[in-house]
Design a protein around this motif. Structure first.
Motif, PDB file in Angstrom:
ATOM      1  N   GLY A 114       0.393  -1.328   8.989  1.00 54.90           N
ATOM      2  CA  GLY A 114       0.423   0.042   8.273  1.00 54.90           C
ATOM      3  C   GLY A 114      -1.101   0.472   8.464  1.00 54.90           C
ATOM      4  N   ALA A 115      -0.952   1.662   7.533  1.00 60.41           N
ATOM      5  CA  ALA A 115      -2.404   2.408   7.281  1.00 60.41           C
ATOM      6  C   ALA A 115      -3.409   1.721   6.982  1.00 60.41           C
ATOM      7  CB  ALA A 115      -2.102   3.764   6.630  1.00 60.41           C
ATOM      8  N   LEU A 116      -4.455   1.564   7.368  1.00 53.53           N
ATOM      9  CA  LEU A 116      -5.749   0.720   6.929  1.00 53.53           C
ATOM     10  C   LEU A 116      -6.496   1.341   5.987  1.00 53.53           C
ATOM     11  CD1 LEU A 116      -6.484  -1.203  10.261  1.00 53.53           C
ATOM     12  CD2 LEU A 116      -4.970  -2.061   8.474  1.00 53.53           C
ATOM     13  N   ARG A 139       0.958  -1.214  -0.056  1.00 54.94           N
ATOM     14  CA  ARG A 139      -0.064  -0.115   0.133  1.00 54.94           C
ATOM     15  C   ARG A 139       0.793   1.232   0.117  1.00 54.94           C
ATOM     16  NH1 ARG A 139      -2.173   4.398   1.811  1.00 54.94           N
ATOM     17  NH2 ARG A 139      -0.287   4.496   3.258  1.00 54.94           N
ATOM     18  N   THR A 140       0.530   2.067  -0.851  1.00 54.86           N
ATOM     19  CA  THR A 140       1.131   3.486  -0.954  1.00 54.86           C
ATOM     20  C   THR A 140       0.228   4.628  -1.037  1.00 54.86           C
ATOM     21  OG1 THR A 140       2.521   4.954  -2.230  1.00 54.86           O
ATOM     22  CG2 THR A 140       1.307   3.273  -3.463  1.00 54.86           C
ATOM     23  N   GLY A 141       0.315   5.887  -0.402  1.00 51.25           N
ATOM     24  CA  GLY A 141      -0.327   7.015  -0.408  1.00 51.25           C
ATOM     25  C   GLY A 141       0.022   7.957  -1.570  1.00 51.25           C
ATOM     26  N   GLU A 176      -3.964  -2.230 -13.586  1.00 46.35           N
ATOM     27  CA  GLU A 176      -4.707  -3.364 -13.132  1.00 46.35           C
ATOM     28  C   GLU A 176      -3.951  -4.076 -11.878  1.00 46.35           C
ATOM     29  OE1 GLU A 176      -6.581  -5.317 -16.074  1.00 46.35           O
ATOM     30  OE2 GLU A 176      -8.020  -3.695 -16.697  1.00 46.35           O
ATOM     31  N   TRP A 177      -2.999  -3.496 -11.187  1.00 46.26           N
ATOM     32  CA  TRP A 177      -2.472  -4.209 -10.124  1.00 46.26           C
ATOM     33  C   TRP A 177      -3.267  -3.643  -8.875  1.00 46.26           C
ATOM     34  CZ3 TRP A 177       3.123  -5.063  -8.962  1.00 46.26           C
ATOM     35  CH2 TRP A 177       4.118  -5.646 -10.249  1.00 46.26           C
ATOM     36  N   ARG A 178      -3.247  -4.487  -7.775  1.00 44.22           N
ATOM     37  CA  ARG A 178      -3.933  -4.385  -6.489  1.00 44.22           C
ATOM     38  C   ARG A 178      -2.937  -4.009  -5.395  1.00 44.22           C
ATOM     39  NH1 ARG A 178      -7.971  -9.678  -7.437  1.00 44.22           N
ATOM     40  NH2 ARG A 178      -8.325  -9.181  -9.827  1.00 44.22           N
ATOM     41  N   LEU A 179      -3.568  -3.889  -4.258  1.00 40.65           N
ATOM     42  CA  LEU A 179      -2.867  -3.296  -3.073  1.00 40.65           C
ATOM     43  C   LEU A 179      -2.818  -4.439  -2.035  1.00 40.65           C
ATOM     44  CD1 LEU A 179      -3.795   0.451  -2.379  1.00 40.65           C
ATOM     45  CD2 LEU A 179      -1.890  -0.374  -3.794  1.00 40.65           C
ATOM     46  N   LEU A 180      -1.729  -4.624  -1.375  1.00 42.23           N
ATOM     47  CA  LEU A 180      -1.486  -5.472  -0.263  1.00 42.23           C
ATOM     48  C   LEU A 180      -1.320  -4.546   0.825  1.00 42.23           C
ATOM     49  CD1 LEU A 180      -1.136  -8.261   0.651  1.00 42.23           C
ATOM     50  CD2 LEU A 180       1.279  -8.090   0.379  1.00 42.23           C
TER      51      LEU A 180
END
Length: 275
Positions: free
Chosen positions: A85-87, A62-64, A76-80
Motif C-alpha cells: 500500500g501507500a508507505l 492505514r487510511t488517509g 490511541e490506536w496505531r496503524l498497520l
C-alpha cells in the motif's frame, strides 16, 4: 528469493554489531535477566524477573481519511502499514505488514521488491515487522519466513513470524524470543480455535503475540483471553463510527485477559491440553 533484491544499506551496521537498536538492547537485557525464553528449553535456568505485559493495542489498516485518522489517534490506536500500500504513517505509531495477504487476495505472487522498499523506508521505526510468509502455506511458509529472518539479521525492530493452518507450537517455539514474536494468521476458524494455545506459547517464550484480521468485539475478546499484545483490523480505519465499540471492547477485555498469567500458569495450561 528474487535475484537482485538487496537488503537496506542502513541494516549493515546493526548486523555487524557496530550499531545497536531496540532489538539488540532488548535481547541483551532479556538474556542477562534470564527472561529470553531459554527457561522454556532448560529447566535448570531460573527466570529472575517476571515480564509484565502491557495493555492490548489495536492497529488499524492505514487510511488517509482525516476523520478516521483523528478518531484512531484520539483512541490511541496505531496503524498497520502494508508493503503493498501507500508507505505513509500519517504521523502515527505503526507496524509494517509484508503485503502477502494482499497479494494472495489479488492472486499475485509475493512482491519481494515492494517489501524491501517498505523495509528501507519504514523498517527502522516500526513497532514490529511481519516476516514474509506464504498464505495457507503451512510449514513451507515457516521455512520461507525463517529465510527472511536470517536475511534481515540485525534488524533493530521486532520481527513476527506468521503462523497459520498446519503449524504446531513445537514447529515455531525455538525461534521465538522477546525480539521475535508471533503473528496469528491463517483461516478464521483455525485462528479462533488456536489463539489460546499461541498465547500460552508466547508467554512461555516472553514474546509479542499479535492476532490478524480482527473486526468484531467478539474476536477482540478472544484476543484478550489469549493474552494477545495487539491485534489489527480494517473496520476501524474504514468506518470511524465502529471505533468506539471496538475500542470499548479492547479496554473492557483487558480485565479478563490472560496476559497476567505467569510462566508456570502458561506451562500448566499447555500440559493440560496435551493430556
Amino acid at each position: 528469493m528474487t535475484a537482485g533484491c538487496v537488503t537496506p544499506q542502513w541494516l549493515k551496521p546493526f548486523e555487524s554489531g557496530s550499531k545497536l537498536g531496540w532489538a539488540q538492547c532488548t535481547a541483551a537485557y532479556a538474556e542477562y535477566y534470564g527472561v529470553d525464553g531459554s527457561a522454556d528449553d532448560d529447566p535448570e535456568i531460573e527466570e529472575r524477573l517476571v515480564m509484565h505485559r502491557t495493555p492490548m493495542v489495536g492497529y488499524a489498516s492505514r487510511t488517509g481519511t482525516r476523520r478516521n485518522l483523528a478518531a484512531l489517534g484520539n483512541a490511541e490506536w496505531r496503524l498497520l502499514v502494508s508493503a503493498k500500500g501507500a508507505l505513509r504513517t500519517e504521523g502515527m505509531r505503526y507496524a509494517l505488514d509484508n503485503g502477502a495477504w494482499t497479494a494472495f487476495q489479488q492472486q499475485q505472487p509475493f512482491d519481494e521488491p515492494a517489501f524491501l522498499v517498505a523495509i528501507e523506508r519504514l523498517g527502522v521505526g516500526a513497532d514490529w515487522i511481519v516476516l514474509p510468509d506464504i498464505v495457507e502455506g503451512g510449514l513451507a511458509s515457516l521455512d520461507y519466513s525463517l529465510k527472511w529472518k536470517e536475511r534481515l539479521r540485525g534488524m533493530p525492530s521486532q520481527l513476527l513470524i506468521a503462523v497459520q493452518d498446519g503449524m504446531q507450537l513445537e514447529d515455531v517455539a525455538s525461534f521465538l524470543s522477546p525480539t521475535v514474536g508471533i503473528f496469528v494468521g491463517g483461516s478464521t476458524p483455525w485462528k479462533e480455535a488456536t489463539a489460546e494455545a499461541w498465547g500460552s506459547l508466547a508467554r512461555r517464550r516472553n514474546c509479542h503475540l499479535h492476532v490478524g484480521r480482527v473486526n468484531s468485539a467478539r474476536r477482540i475478546r478472544i484476543c484478550a483471553a489469549a493474552g494477545a499484545n495487539s491485534f489489527d483490523g480494517t473496520s476501524a480505519s474504514r468506518f470511524s463510527k465502529t471505533l468506539p465499540r471496538l475500542d470499548r471492547a479492547t479496554r473492557q477485555s483487558d480485565m479478563f485477559a490472560a496476559a497476567a498469567e505467569t510462566l508456570e500458569d502458561a506451562q500448566r495450561a499447555t500440559a493440560n491440553r496435551r493430556l
